[in-house]
Write an enzyme that holds these catalytic residues in place. Structure first.
Site, PDB file in Angstrom:
ATOM      1  N   GLU A  21       0.892  -1.177   0.000  1.00  0.00           N
ATOM      2  CA  GLU A  21       0.000   0.000   0.000  1.00  0.00           C
ATOM      3  C   GLU A  21       0.914   1.205   0.000  1.00  0.00           C
ATOM      4  O   GLU A  21       1.561   1.482   1.019  1.00  0.00           O
ATOM      5  CB  GLU A  21      -0.836   0.045   1.298  1.00  0.00           C
ATOM      6  CG  GLU A  21      -1.747  -1.123   1.516  1.00  0.00           C
ATOM      7  CD  GLU A  21      -2.997  -1.056   0.674  1.00  0.00           C
ATOM      8  OE1 GLU A  21      -3.189  -0.042  -0.027  1.00  0.00           O
ATOM      9  OE2 GLU A  21      -3.756  -2.028   0.712  1.00  0.00           O
ATOM     10  N   CYS A  65      -2.048   8.679   2.989  1.00  0.00           N
ATOM     11  CA  CYS A  65      -1.649   8.196   1.658  1.00  0.00           C
ATOM     12  C   CYS A  65      -2.708   8.527   0.611  1.00  0.00           C
ATOM     13  O   CYS A  65      -2.397   8.794  -0.537  1.00  0.00           O
ATOM     14  CB  CYS A  65      -1.361   6.706   1.699  1.00  0.00           C
ATOM     15  SG  CYS A  65      -2.656   5.752   2.462  1.00  0.00           S
TER      16      CYS A  65
HETATM   17  P1  NAI Z   1       8.973   5.019   4.623  1.00  0.00           P
HETATM   18  O1  NAI Z   1       8.298   4.376   3.497  1.00  0.00           O
HETATM   19  O2  NAI Z   1      10.456   5.134   4.589  1.00  0.00           O
HETATM   20  O3  NAI Z   1       8.617   4.274   5.990  1.00  0.00           O
HETATM   21  C1  NAI Z   1       7.536   3.407   6.188  1.00  0.00           C
HETATM   22  C2  NAI Z   1       8.012   2.210   6.988  1.00  0.00           C
HETATM   23  O4  NAI Z   1       8.949   1.455   6.230  1.00  0.00           O
HETATM   24  C3  NAI Z   1       8.723   2.533   8.291  1.00  0.00           C
HETATM   25  O5  NAI Z   1       8.353   1.591   9.251  1.00  0.00           O
HETATM   26  C4  NAI Z   1      10.181   2.370   7.925  1.00  0.00           C
HETATM   27  O6  NAI Z   1      11.000   2.063   9.031  1.00  0.00           O
HETATM   28  C5  NAI Z   1      10.126   1.206   6.980  1.00  0.00           C
HETATM   29  N1  NAI Z   1      11.228   1.086   6.030  1.00  0.00           N
HETATM   30  C6  NAI Z   1      12.047   2.059   5.549  1.00  0.00           C
HETATM   31  N2  NAI Z   1      12.938   1.533   4.678  1.00  0.00           N
HETATM   32  C7  NAI Z   1      12.661   0.205   4.597  1.00  0.00           C
HETATM   33  C8  NAI Z   1      13.218  -0.871   3.847  1.00  0.00           C
HETATM   34  N3  NAI Z   1      14.208  -0.680   2.987  1.00  0.00           N
HETATM   35  N4  NAI Z   1      12.679  -2.096   3.999  1.00  0.00           N
HETATM   36  C9  NAI Z   1      11.650  -2.302   4.827  1.00  0.00           C
HETATM   37  N5  NAI Z   1      11.104  -1.329   5.575  1.00  0.00           N
HETATM   38  C10 NAI Z   1      11.589  -0.087   5.455  1.00  0.00           C
HETATM   39  O7  NAI Z   1       8.352   6.427   4.848  1.00  0.00           O
HETATM   40  P2  NAI Z   1       9.071   7.684   5.559  1.00  0.00           P
HETATM   41  O8  NAI Z   1      10.512   7.757   5.246  1.00  0.00           O
HETATM   42  O9  NAI Z   1       8.757   7.625   6.957  1.00  0.00           O
HETATM   43  O10 NAI Z   1       8.354   8.873   4.827  1.00  0.00           O
HETATM   44  C11 NAI Z   1       8.865   9.349   3.597  1.00  0.00           C
HETATM   45  C12 NAI Z   1       7.756   9.669   2.660  1.00  0.00           C
HETATM   46  O11 NAI Z   1       7.025   8.488   2.409  1.00  0.00           O
HETATM   47  C13 NAI Z   1       6.719  10.644   3.176  1.00  0.00           C
HETATM   48  O12 NAI Z   1       7.081  11.954   2.964  1.00  0.00           O
HETATM   49  C14 NAI Z   1       5.521  10.256   2.381  1.00  0.00           C
HETATM   50  O13 NAI Z   1       5.566  10.909   1.129  1.00  0.00           O
HETATM   51  C15 NAI Z   1       5.681   8.789   2.174  1.00  0.00           C
HETATM   52  N6  NAI Z   1       4.860   7.996   3.085  1.00  0.00           N
HETATM   53  C16 NAI Z   1       3.741   7.422   2.599  1.00  0.00           C
HETATM   54  C17 NAI Z   1       2.926   6.679   3.425  1.00  0.00           C
HETATM   55  C18 NAI Z   1       1.700   6.050   2.914  1.00  0.00           C
HETATM   56  O14 NAI Z   1       0.882   5.592   3.698  1.00  0.00           O
HETATM   57  N7  NAI Z   1       1.507   5.949   1.627  1.00  0.00           N
HETATM   58  C19 NAI Z   1       3.210   6.520   4.844  1.00  0.00           C
HETATM   59  C20 NAI Z   1       4.457   7.124   5.256  1.00  0.00           C
HETATM   60  C21 NAI Z   1       5.217   7.849   4.393  1.00  0.00           C
END
Ligand code: NAI
Length: 782
Positions: free
Chosen positions: A264, A298
């Site tokens: 997602e 999101c």
């Molecule tokens: P992210 O996608 O990096 O983090 C989400 C989760 O993934 C966290 O638990 C993080 O620790 C984990 N994660 C990070 N790198 C990973 C990897 N290589 N393998 C497995 N898990 C990993 O999101 P972040 O850095 O917190 O936010 C950055 C941007 O992402 C935001 O500015 C936003 O644009 C987007 N975002 C989108 C979301 C959504 O629900 N679509 C939710 C959060 C962020």
């Protein structure tokens, strides 16, 4: 202040919620948390701070999990899984129900802790996040109870690795944990590093509910820990919510591993306002679309498209409303917009907005607190569709907008994005709204409402917003797999020239089949096809990258197929069946000649029957109407994926091709089929059957050639929505890796064979792979 003065200013006083109980709970836990593994909290390891973004205070210290912590969590989940699944649906339902009850009982504590940790207004955590999380556990207690009937013939994956983001910490946990447990899986969950506290409080509830040890395990830490979880060799299914960039990395990291995957991801969801809309309601809707949770959603309606005739009026109302939004302490019950989750996210928002020079920027006149992570509600109008802010996810309280003239222009603008998560349509004209909904490239469409969620309504995206659904029976599908016994895939190779091979009498070089016509291969090369005794029986073209491109172009051009009636698609499938049956002897002989087996006649019979089966399904694999506890219904519509490329099974040259083509076209997809590599000539004979069966050009395209050469080209092609592979060469890794580029759907055999003659060769799993669920929320009833 006198009563008279209060009436004159009509200012809100502050109504702070007490943080006392939540802070006391943190103190009780000793401020330093370990991980929840095998039913107990481990000792803290290397810790990092978890802060309150509204004031920067340190709330707790969390442990960064090591590889051995993750190993221990996965081992605990593995050990617990068999017994948990054997408990049966009704046994598991009791625990899910207990968790739902406990969540309800401690809802205020959860809401306060969530707000302290994340910065979202207490009004939202109290009235939305926590009640929806409870609802998810109640709903899935029901899914567990009914498991045997709802998920008949399906079993749990095993151990699920789940990684969640920081925007809805407890709610995302509920979305992941509840269906996984209901289906009989055990889980290792990694919450986001900014917001792990409610997950740790949930761990406490698991103990209180007496959940068997190891069924739920929670490890904390950053993305490196997430990576350890999703790549762990003993994890069977991975579920991720977060950014598209990380989703793509996970797709690559898990490629070929055989792990099931749902993603997602991000969005840039359009919010379309027609001039006949109830503009005041549409403005209120926008408050929920883009200022809910500070826009860190999101599916936030972050791209406003407003019809030209109403634009000035609408912007005027919107600015006035923005000025009334109260930004401030999230613990204040009368606050509309709280704190951004972390200074890092605040800087991202500032960088994106400050870097923009296009359009006009309006920021709400509301006062901001002097310190803490706050950003004012912002509206940027007059952008052109290609401006970076119209394309990039900002993930903050920033709305960008432009205008449109006609409904078709609205659709064009709405779909002008690489994402496809959600869309909102406002119009008082039911014809306009319901005409637009199916045309939007989005997994969820809200009509005259926005950001509505429920456990019974599937949620998920298309395009680069990811794949898989959460919620409803569709969500249960993602946590189960068909109960079949594993059968190893064995490579099927063609025969080679024998010592007594006779020279070929006539030139039997087949062609490719593209856009309803036979086409010479671009490279001009072909390969020989021999009988078992080494006699040359013909040649098949070696398709290359250019032929793939032509086939994709033809398939894209045949878009009208998706809009034909299911009845018509059924008629055409019956017609193909009839025409194939009429040529049974010829096809049977060809199959026997190519494969050296004697099953040709049976293969034709089963193929004809399979065509009949999918003709029957064409108008019966319908969507459903989800009962949601709101004034409306959520229609879970089954839409075709689009253009699907499929590498056909090598072992049954005709049945394999029919088994993939028929469900795909029955559901309205167009296909590019790569024929059995060793035995391609049944496919090339099949062109004539297609030609005589009224199949419109471009709906079915057939290529022949080397599977391993064509697979990477198909996997990375940007204009394909899905790639399937049932080739006897296991191409799963290449395909899943290549598919990360545009996050297309993949369905590959992971080295497992399939009984194409039996029930495994047809049915709901094929129809499910050939469709995508679009959830359309419409007002209904009073
Ligand atoms: P992210 O996608 O990096 O983090 C989400 C989760 O993934 C966290 O638990 C993080 O620790 C984990 N994660 C990070 N790198 C990973 C990897 N290589 N393998 C497995 N898990 C990993 O999101 P972040 O850095 O917190 O936010 C950055 C941007 O992402 C935001 O500015 C936003 O644009 C987007 N975002 C989108 C979301 C959504 O629900 N679509 C939710 C959060 C962020």
């Amino acid at each position: 202040m006198t009563v008279q003065e209060i009436f004159e200013t009509m200012d809100y006083g502050s109504a702070p919620e007490s943080a006392g109980d939540a802070l006391a709970w943190l103190v009780d836990q000793g401020d330093r948390f370990g991980h929840f593994i095998d039913g107990r909290m481990t000792d803290p390891g290397d810790v990092f701070e978890s802060r309150n973004p509204a004031d920067g205070d340190v709330l707790a210290h969390l442990s960064q999990a090591t590889q051995s912590d993750v190993d221990a969590a996965v081992a605990a989940a593995r050990k617990a899984q068999g017994k948990w699944e054997k408990l049966g649906g009704s046994g598991r339902a009791r625990y899910l129900y207990a968790l739902a009850r406990l969540l309800q009982k401690h809802s205020r504590l959860f809401a306060v802790l969530e707000t302290l940790d994340n910065g979202k207004p207490i009004r939202e955590s109290r009235d939305i996040d926590i009640p929806l999380a409870q609802r998810h556990f109640y709903y899935h207690a029901g899914q567990a109870q009914l498991f045997d009937s709802v998920c008949a013939g399906r079993v749990a994956h095993g151990v699920c690795g789940q990684v969640i983001p920081w925007n809805f910490p407890l709610l995302m946990l509920a979305w992941k944990v509840a269906p996984a447990l209901a289906a009989g899986n055990t889980v290792v969950l990694k919450p986001a590093e900014y917001t792990s506290l409610t997950a740790l409080l949930f761990a406490d509830l698991c103990r209180q509910a007496g959940l068997p040890k190891g069924v739920v395990n929670i490890v904390t830490g950053d993305g490196a820990v997430g990576e350890m979880v999703v790549t762990h060799p003993d994890v069977d299914k991975v579920a991720f919510t977060g950014s598209t960039a990380v989703g793509r990395r996970i797709r690559v990291a898990t490629a070929g591993s055989g792990k099931a995957l749902t993603l997602e991801l991000g969005g840039k969801s359009p919010y379309i306002v027609f001039e006949d809309a109830d503009l005041d309601s549409a403005v209120e809707g926008l408050v929920d679309a883009i200022w809910f949770n500070q826009g860190q959603v999101c599916c936030a309606g972050s791209r406003l498209l407003v019809q030209e005739g109403a634009a000035d009026r609408f912007y005027g109302k919107l600015r006035a409303r923005m000025d009334k939004l109260r930004v401030g302490s999230p613990m204040d019950k009368s606050i509309d917009v709280g704190a951004i989750v972390d200074p890092v996210q605040l800087q991202t928002i500032q960088r994106l907005v400050d870097g923009n020079t296009a359009g006009e920027t309006y920021q709400s006149a509301a006062a901001l607190p002097e310190s803490g992570c706050f950003y004012p509600p912002t509206l940027i109008t007059g952008l052109s569709p290609a401006d970076p802010l119209m394309q990039e996810e900002i993930f903050g309280p920033v709305l960008v907008g432009t205008t449109f003239r006609t409904p078709s222009e609205a659709v064009e603008l709405a779909n002008n994005t690489r994402y496809g998560l959600a869309a909102t349509v406002w119009s008082e004209n039911i014809n306009v709204a319901l005409d637009i909904a199916p045309k939007l490239a989005a997994g969820v469409v809200w009509v005259n409402g926005t950001n509505m969620f429920d456990a019974a309504a599937p949620f998920g995206g298309v395009r680069e917003s990811g794949f898989g659904r959460e919620g409803g029976p569709e969500g249960m599908m993602a946590y189960t797999k068909p109960a079949v016994t594993a059968k190893a895939l064995s490579r099927v190779v063609g025969f080679s020239s024998g010592p007594d091979a006779e020279p070929q009498a006539v030139d039997r070089t087949a062609k490719l089949y593209i856009d309803g016509k036979q086409a010479r291969p671009d490279g001009g090369y072909a390969y020989d096809v021999f009988t078992k005794t080494g006699k040359l029986i013909g040649q098949a073209p070696l398709a290359n990258r250019k032929d793939v491109r032509n086939a994709v172009e033809a398939a894209r051009g045949a878009k009208a197929w998706a809009g034909t009636t299911a009845h018509l698609r059924a008629q055409i499938l019956y017609y193909i069946a009839e025409n194939l049956a009429a040529r049974k002897d010829e096809f049977a002989a060809r199959l026997n000649q190519m494969t050296g087996a004697r099953s040709g006649a049976k293969e034709v019979d089963v193929s004809v029957n399979r065509l009949f089966t999918y003709a029957a399904w064409a108008d019966k694999y319908d969507g459903r109407v989800a009962q949601v506890p709101l004034r409306g219904v959520a229609l879970a519509m089954r839409e075709p994926c689009g253009v699907i490329a499929a590498l056909c099974p090598d072992e049954h040259p005709l049945l394999g091709l029919v088994s993939l083509m028929a469900p795909a076209i029955a559901m309205g997809n167009r296909v590019i089929l790569v024929a059995s590599e060793p035995f391609p000539l049944a496919a090339t004979d099949f062109y004539q059957v297609l030609d005589t069966s009224d199949v419109p050009g471009g709906v079915v395209n057939i290529l022949t050639g080397r599977h391993d050469e064509l697979a990477p080209t198909l996997a990375s092609h940007m204009d394909l929505e899905a790639v399937w592979s049932f080739s006897s060469s296991d191409l799963s890794a290449e395909i899943e890796r290549g598919a990360a580029e545009n996050l297309k759907r993949t369905w590959v055999n992971h080295g497992r064979g399939r009984d194409w003659f039996g029930t495994e060769g047809e049915g709901a799993v094929f129809l499910d792979a050939a469709t995508e669920v679009k959830t359309v929320w419409v007002p209904y009833g009073a």
